[in-house]
Scaffold this motif. Structure first.
Motif, PDB file in Angstrom:
ATOM      1  N   ALA A 195      29.242 -52.237  -9.435  1.00 44.39           N
ATOM      2  CA  ALA A 195      28.986 -53.294  -8.449  1.00 44.39           C
ATOM      3  C   ALA A 195      27.775 -52.937  -7.586  1.00 44.39           C
ATOM      4  O   ALA A 195      26.989 -53.818  -7.211  1.00 44.39           O
ATOM      5  CB  ALA A 195      30.218 -53.518  -7.578  1.00 44.39           C
ATOM      6  N   ASN A 196      27.607 -51.673  -7.287  1.00 42.73           N
ATOM      7  CA  ASN A 196      26.441 -51.219  -6.535  1.00 42.73           C
ATOM      8  C   ASN A 196      25.181 -51.311  -7.401  1.00 42.73           C
ATOM      9  O   ASN A 196      24.131 -51.753  -6.938  1.00 42.73           O
ATOM     10  CB  ASN A 196      26.669 -49.790  -6.046  1.00 42.73           C
ATOM     11  N   ILE A 197      25.295 -50.907  -8.656  1.00 41.69           N
ATOM     12  CA  ILE A 197      24.169 -50.970  -9.592  1.00 41.69           C
ATOM     13  C   ILE A 197      23.709 -52.415  -9.775  1.00 41.69           C
ATOM     14  O   ILE A 197      22.510 -52.678  -9.904  1.00 41.69           O
ATOM     15  CB  ILE A 197      24.555 -50.333 -10.941  1.00 41.69           C
ATOM     16  N   ALA A 198      24.634 -53.353  -9.749  1.00 44.29           N
ATOM     17  CA  ALA A 198      24.296 -54.772  -9.937  1.00 44.29           C
ATOM     18  C   ALA A 198      23.347 -55.287  -8.847  1.00 44.29           C
ATOM     19  O   ALA A 198      22.657 -56.289  -9.049  1.00 44.29           O
ATOM     20  CB  ALA A 198      25.565 -55.612  -9.971  1.00 44.29           C
ATOM     21  N   LYS A 199      23.268 -54.602  -7.717  1.00 46.09           N
ATOM     22  CA  LYS A 199      22.372 -55.014  -6.638  1.00 46.09           C
ATOM     23  C   LYS A 199      20.911 -54.677  -6.937  1.00 46.09           C
ATOM     24  O   LYS A 199      20.003 -55.165  -6.281  1.00 46.09           O
ATOM     25  CB  LYS A 199      22.782 -54.336  -5.326  1.00 46.09           C
ATOM     26  N   ILE A 200      20.683 -53.809  -7.921  1.00 49.42           N
ATOM     27  CA  ILE A 200      19.323 -53.415  -8.298  1.00 49.42           C
ATOM     28  C   ILE A 200      18.746 -54.526  -9.176  1.00 49.42           C
ATOM     29  O   ILE A 200      19.272 -54.817 -10.241  1.00 49.42           O
ATOM     30  CB  ILE A 200      19.314 -52.071  -9.041  1.00 49.42           C
ATOM     31  N   ARG A 201      17.668 -55.125  -8.694  1.00 42.00           N
ATOM     32  CA  ARG A 201      17.054 -56.225  -9.436  1.00 42.00           C
ATOM     33  C   ARG A 201      16.055 -55.668 -10.451  1.00 42.00           C
ATOM     34  O   ARG A 201      15.353 -54.712 -10.166  1.00 42.00           O
ATOM     35  CB  ARG A 201      16.370 -57.187  -8.465  1.00 42.00           C
ATOM     36  N   ARG A 202      16.029 -56.284 -11.654  1.00 47.24           N
ATOM     37  CA  ARG A 202      15.201 -55.793 -12.743  1.00 47.24           C
ATOM     38  C   ARG A 202      14.530 -56.932 -13.486  1.00 47.24           C
ATOM     39  O   ARG A 202      15.152 -57.966 -13.714  1.00 47.24           O
ATOM     40  CB  ARG A 202      16.047 -55.004 -13.739  1.00 47.24           C
ATOM     41  N   LEU A 203      13.278 -56.731 -13.875  1.00 48.72           N
ATOM     42  CA  LEU A 203      12.524 -57.718 -14.641  1.00 48.72           C
ATOM     43  C   LEU A 203      11.712 -56.968 -15.686  1.00 48.72           C
ATOM     44  O   LEU A 203      10.859 -56.148 -15.335  1.00 48.72           O
ATOM     45  CB  LEU A 203      11.588 -58.514 -13.718  1.00 48.72           C
ATOM     46  N   GLY A 204      11.998 -57.234 -16.957  1.00 49.95           N
ATOM     47  CA  GLY A 204      11.299 -56.526 -18.026  1.00 49.95           C
ATOM     48  C   GLY A 204      10.652 -57.463 -19.019  1.00 49.95           C
ATOM     49  O   GLY A 204      11.101 -58.594 -19.210  1.00 49.95           O
ATOM     50  N   THR A 205       9.609 -56.978 -19.656  1.00 51.05           N
ATOM     51  CA  THR A 205       8.911 -57.785 -20.658  1.00 51.05           C
ATOM     52  C   THR A 205       9.657 -57.834 -21.985  1.00 51.05           C
ATOM     53  O   THR A 205       9.315 -58.632 -22.850  1.00 51.05           O
ATOM     54  CB  THR A 205       7.480 -57.254 -20.889  1.00 51.05           C
ATOM     55  N   ASN A 206      10.686 -57.009 -22.167  1.00 51.31           N
ATOM     56  CA  ASN A 206      11.495 -57.049 -23.393  1.00 51.31           C
ATOM     57  C   ASN A 206      12.725 -57.940 -23.238  1.00 51.31           C
ATOM     58  O   ASN A 206      13.622 -57.901 -24.078  1.00 51.31           O
ATOM     59  CB  ASN A 206      11.925 -55.640 -23.816  1.00 51.31           C
ATOM     60  N   GLY A 207      12.803 -58.725 -22.162  1.00 55.50           N
ATOM     61  CA  GLY A 207      13.943 -59.618 -21.953  1.00 55.50           C
ATOM     62  C   GLY A 207      15.188 -58.846 -21.566  1.00 55.50           C
ATOM     63  O   GLY A 207      15.114 -57.725 -21.063  1.00 55.50           O
ATOM     64  N   LYS A 208      16.350 -59.451 -21.824  1.00 55.65           N
ATOM     65  CA  LYS A 208      17.627 -58.844 -21.439  1.00 55.65           C
ATOM     66  C   LYS A 208      18.579 -58.645 -22.609  1.00 55.65           C
ATOM     67  O   LYS A 208      19.654 -58.097 -22.441  1.00 55.65           O
ATOM     68  CB  LYS A 208      18.306 -59.716 -20.376  1.00 55.65           C
ATOM     69  N   GLU A 209      18.191 -59.121 -23.785  1.00 53.48           N
ATOM     70  CA  GLU A 209      19.061 -59.031 -24.954  1.00 53.48           C
ATOM     71  C   GLU A 209      18.851 -57.706 -25.687  1.00 53.48           C
ATOM     72  O   GLU A 209      17.709 -57.272 -25.874  1.00 53.48           O
ATOM     73  CB  GLU A 209      18.799 -60.190 -25.914  1.00 53.48           C
ATOM     74  N   PRO A 210      19.933 -57.053 -26.128  1.00 50.68           N
ATOM     75  CA  PRO A 210      19.801 -55.775 -26.836  1.00 50.68           C
ATOM     76  C   PRO A 210      19.123 -55.954 -28.190  1.00 50.68           C
ATOM     77  O   PRO A 210      19.147 -57.045 -28.780  1.00 50.68           O
ATOM     78  CB  PRO A 210      21.247 -55.317 -27.007  1.00 50.68           C
ATOM     79  N   PHE A 211      18.505 -54.866 -28.663  1.00 51.21           N
ATOM     80  CA  PHE A 211      17.881 -54.904 -29.987  1.00 51.21           C
ATOM     81  C   PHE A 211      17.864 -53.500 -30.583  1.00 51.21           C
ATOM     82  O   PHE A 211      17.856 -52.502 -29.871  1.00 51.21           O
ATOM     83  CB  PHE A 211      16.464 -55.493 -29.924  1.00 51.21           C
ATOM     84  N   ALA A 212      17.862 -53.460 -31.927  1.00 53.79           N
ATOM     85  CA  ALA A 212      17.792 -52.190 -32.664  1.00 53.79           C
ATOM     86  C   ALA A 212      16.348 -51.681 -32.628  1.00 53.79           C
ATOM     87  O   ALA A 212      15.441 -52.384 -32.175  1.00 53.79           O
ATOM     88  CB  ALA A 212      18.252 -52.412 -34.098  1.00 53.79           C
ATOM     89  N   GLU A 213      16.156 -50.477 -33.126  1.00 56.39           N
ATOM     90  CA  GLU A 213      14.840 -49.850 -33.066  1.00 56.39           C
ATOM     91  C   GLU A 213      13.746 -50.704 -33.706  1.00 56.39           C
ATOM     92  O   GLU A 213      13.919 -51.247 -34.794  1.00 56.39           O
ATOM     93  CB  GLU A 213      14.890 -48.494 -33.762  1.00 56.39           C
ATOM     94  N   ARG A 214      12.642 -50.802 -32.980  1.00 55.35           N
ATOM     95  CA  ARG A 214      11.422 -51.443 -33.468  1.00 55.35           C
ATOM     96  C   ARG A 214      10.379 -50.342 -33.611  1.00 55.35           C
ATOM     97  O   ARG A 214      10.258 -49.490 -32.751  1.00 55.35           O
ATOM     98  CB  ARG A 214      10.915 -52.479 -32.467  1.00 55.35           C
ATOM     99  N   THR A 215       9.638 -50.378 -34.707  1.00 53.43           N
ATOM    100  CA  THR A 215       8.607 -49.362 -34.922  1.00 53.43           C
ATOM    101  C   THR A 215       7.231 -50.006 -34.939  1.00 53.43           C
ATOM    102  O   THR A 215       7.109 -51.222 -35.032  1.00 53.43           O
ATOM    103  CB  THR A 215       8.844 -48.595 -36.232  1.00 53.43           C
ATOM    104  N   GLY A 216       6.224 -49.171 -34.857  1.00 50.65           N
ATOM    105  CA  GLY A 216       4.854 -49.646 -34.734  1.00 50.65           C
ATOM    106  C   GLY A 216       4.484 -49.626 -33.261  1.00 50.65           C
ATOM    107  O   GLY A 216       5.308 -49.331 -32.401  1.00 50.65           O
ATOM    108  N   GLU A 217       3.251 -49.911 -32.958  1.00 51.27           N
ATOM    109  CA  GLU A 217       2.802 -49.861 -31.556  1.00 51.27           C
ATOM    110  C   GLU A 217       3.585 -50.872 -30.720  1.00 51.27           C
ATOM    111  O   GLU A 217       3.570 -52.063 -30.994  1.00 51.27           O
ATOM    112  CB  GLU A 217       1.296 -50.146 -31.475  1.00 51.27           C
TER     113      GLU A 217
END
Length: 187
Positions: free
Chosen positions: A129-151
């Motif tokens: 509940a405390n961690i949920a207060k930390i706001r986050r914005l990423g260029t990889n979105g919010k959905e999980p994904f398996a390993e991607r290779t290459g640059e």
């Protein structure tokens, strides 16, 4: 171990919790960022290009990571999962010689593992509940994904309220001294 001193600027954004896109742009304006360039583990030749910018506001600490690497993975989606097994950035901070440090670890989709302790042996995971207060914005979105290779390139902007460091009544960060470490890891 390389020790550097960083003078962390106040962003001076108007809102108590400014929009994360605004925070991200303000952090970009701070320049190229500080390089995370030390490889701490012998035998590992992988050295991603990692930089960060850090600043603070009246109520939050702002942090933005800029990462370029050959492999990226983000499978962890719940607070306090083993995000270090994903492509992960870390921020360890100890407020003013109080002997306590906090570790903030984030994968590229913003999932956070947060701990508090005096060392590795006694670090305790913090309340989701405390961690949920930390706001986050990423260029990889919010959905999980398996390993991607290459640059691969990704960025993660974090706005952590001062209250996230439970037990340290942090207020008015101007002029304060902290010890901190910045890392990039991923199993």
């Amino acid at each position: 171990t390389i020790m550097k001193t960083i003078v962390v600027p106040w962003l001076g954004l108007a809102a108590p919790q400014p929009d994360l896109a605004e925070v991200s742009m303000a952090l970009d304006k701070l320049g190229q960022g500080h390089v995370v360039g030390t490889v701490n583990w012998e035998g590992y030749s992988n050295k991603p290009d990692v930089r960060f910018n850090i600043a603070f506001g009246d109520n939050e600490i702002y942090l933005k990571y800029y990462v370029r690497e050959h492999y990226v993975k983000a499978e962890m989606v719940k607070s306090n999962q083993s995000v270090y097994e994903d492509s992960c950035v870390e921020f360890f901070v100890s407020p003013e010689d109080d002997g306590i440090y906090y570790n903030f670890e984030f994968n590229s989709i913003g999932t956070c593992l947060m701990g508090k302790g005096t060392g590795r042996a006694d670090t305790k995971s913090q309340d989701p509940a405390n961690i949920a207060k930390i706001r986050r914005l990423g260029t990889n979105g919010k959905e999980p994904f398996a390993e991607r290779t290459g640059e691969q390139s990704w960025e993660l902007t974090i706005a952590s309220p001062l209250s996230a460091c439970v037990g340290n009544e942090m207020r008015d960060l101007a002029g304060k001294t902290f010890r901190a470490n910045f890392y990039k890891c991923g199993d």
